[in-house]
Design a protein around this motif. Structure first.
Motif, PDB file in Angstrom:
ATOM      1  N   ASP A  82       0.873  -1.167   0.000  1.00  0.00           N
ATOM      2  CA  ASP A  82       0.000   0.000   0.000  1.00  0.00           C
ATOM      3  C   ASP A  82       0.910   1.216   0.000  1.00  0.00           C
ATOM      4  O   ASP A  82       1.688   1.419   0.907  1.00  0.00           O
ATOM      5  CB  ASP A  82      -0.930   0.005   1.209  1.00  0.00           C
ATOM      6  N   SER A  83       0.848   1.982  -1.047  1.00  0.00           N
ATOM      7  CA  SER A  83       1.712   3.156  -1.101  1.00  0.00           C
ATOM      8  C   SER A  83       0.848   4.405  -1.117  1.00  0.00           C
ATOM      9  O   SER A  83      -0.281   4.407  -1.594  1.00  0.00           O
ATOM     10  CB  SER A  83       2.627   3.124  -2.332  1.00  0.00           C
ATOM     11  N   HIS A 125      16.662  11.545   0.221  1.00  0.00           N
ATOM     12  CA  HIS A 125      16.032  10.715  -0.805  1.00  0.00           C
ATOM     13  C   HIS A 125      15.182   9.698  -0.053  1.00  0.00           C
ATOM     14  O   HIS A 125      15.696   8.956   0.774  1.00  0.00           O
ATOM     15  CB  HIS A 125      17.134  10.038  -1.606  1.00  0.00           C
ATOM     16  N   VAL A 126      13.860   9.665  -0.321  1.00  0.00           N
ATOM     17  CA  VAL A 126      12.952   8.789   0.403  1.00  0.00           C
ATOM     18  C   VAL A 126      12.231   7.891  -0.595  1.00  0.00           C
ATOM     19  O   VAL A 126      11.642   8.375  -1.557  1.00  0.00           O
ATOM     20  CB  VAL A 126      11.908   9.604   1.203  1.00  0.00           C
ATOM     21  N   TYR A 141       8.843   6.070  -7.978  1.00  0.00           N
ATOM     22  CA  TYR A 141       9.144   5.195  -6.843  1.00  0.00           C
ATOM     23  C   TYR A 141       9.794   5.851  -5.638  1.00  0.00           C
ATOM     24  O   TYR A 141      10.078   5.182  -4.661  1.00  0.00           O
ATOM     25  CB  TYR A 141      10.040   4.039  -7.309  1.00  0.00           C
ATOM     26  N   ASP A 142      10.049   7.142  -5.702  1.00  0.00           N
ATOM     27  CA  ASP A 142      10.748   7.807  -4.619  1.00  0.00           C
ATOM     28  C   ASP A 142      10.500   9.303  -4.682  1.00  0.00           C
ATOM     29  O   ASP A 142       9.745   9.760  -5.529  1.00  0.00           O
ATOM     30  CB  ASP A 142      12.239   7.507  -4.676  1.00  0.00           C
ATOM     31  N   MET A 143      11.104  10.039  -3.786  1.00  0.00           N
ATOM     32  CA  MET A 143      11.033  11.494  -3.861  1.00  0.00           C
ATOM     33  C   MET A 143      12.238  12.102  -3.163  1.00  0.00           C
ATOM     34  O   MET A 143      12.859  11.467  -2.310  1.00  0.00           O
ATOM     35  CB  MET A 143       9.719  12.030  -3.281  1.00  0.00           C
ATOM     36  N   ALA A 203      10.974  20.907   1.369  1.00  0.00           N
ATOM     37  CA  ALA A 203      10.532  21.280   0.023  1.00  0.00           C
ATOM     38  C   ALA A 203      10.811  20.129  -0.933  1.00  0.00           C
ATOM     39  O   ALA A 203      11.898  19.550  -0.930  1.00  0.00           O
ATOM     40  CB  ALA A 203      11.260  22.532  -0.440  1.00  0.00           C
ATOM     41  N   VAL A 204       9.833  19.814  -1.762  1.00  0.00           N
ATOM     42  CA  VAL A 204       9.955  18.713  -2.721  1.00  0.00           C
ATOM     43  C   VAL A 204      10.928  19.110  -3.824  1.00  0.00           C
ATOM     44  O   VAL A 204      10.782  20.160  -4.453  1.00  0.00           O
ATOM     45  CB  VAL A 204       8.579  18.360  -3.320  1.00  0.00           C
TER      46      VAL A 204
END
Length: 86
Positions: A27-28, A73-74, A60-62, A53-54
């Motif tokens: 579940d994402s 990096h998450v 698959y990540d951010m 801040a993005v």
């Protein structure tokens, strides 16, 4: 790592089980509304919270820039919640 640890908040009530090893069972969180440059608070499955801040949001990540210019990096499967900041 110590610069990031100083910026982490912890919420024991937000701790979640590890994600499934099977991709279709994970579940994402939906990050489709998150835009580059927006400020968000991420709650991780470990209960830690990051606000920043993005930088980028691919599939698959951010990437986030936290206070003090710390860049992290998450991976998406580690995120249990994402809230925009006003």
């Amino acid at each position: 790592a110590s610069a990031v640890e100083k910026l982490l908040a912890f919420d024991a009530d937000s701790v979640r089980d590890r994600p499934s090893q099977k991709l279709l069972e994970r579940d994402s969180v939906d990050l489709s509304a998150v835009k580059r440059g927006a400020t968000v608070t991420l709650t991780l499955r470990t209960g830690h919270r990051l606000t920043g801040a993005v930088r980028w949001v691919p599939a698959y990540d951010m990437g986030l820039t936290l206070d003090g210019g710390v860049k992290v990096h998450v991976f998406r499967y580690a995120i249990s919640d994402c809230q925009p900041q006003c």
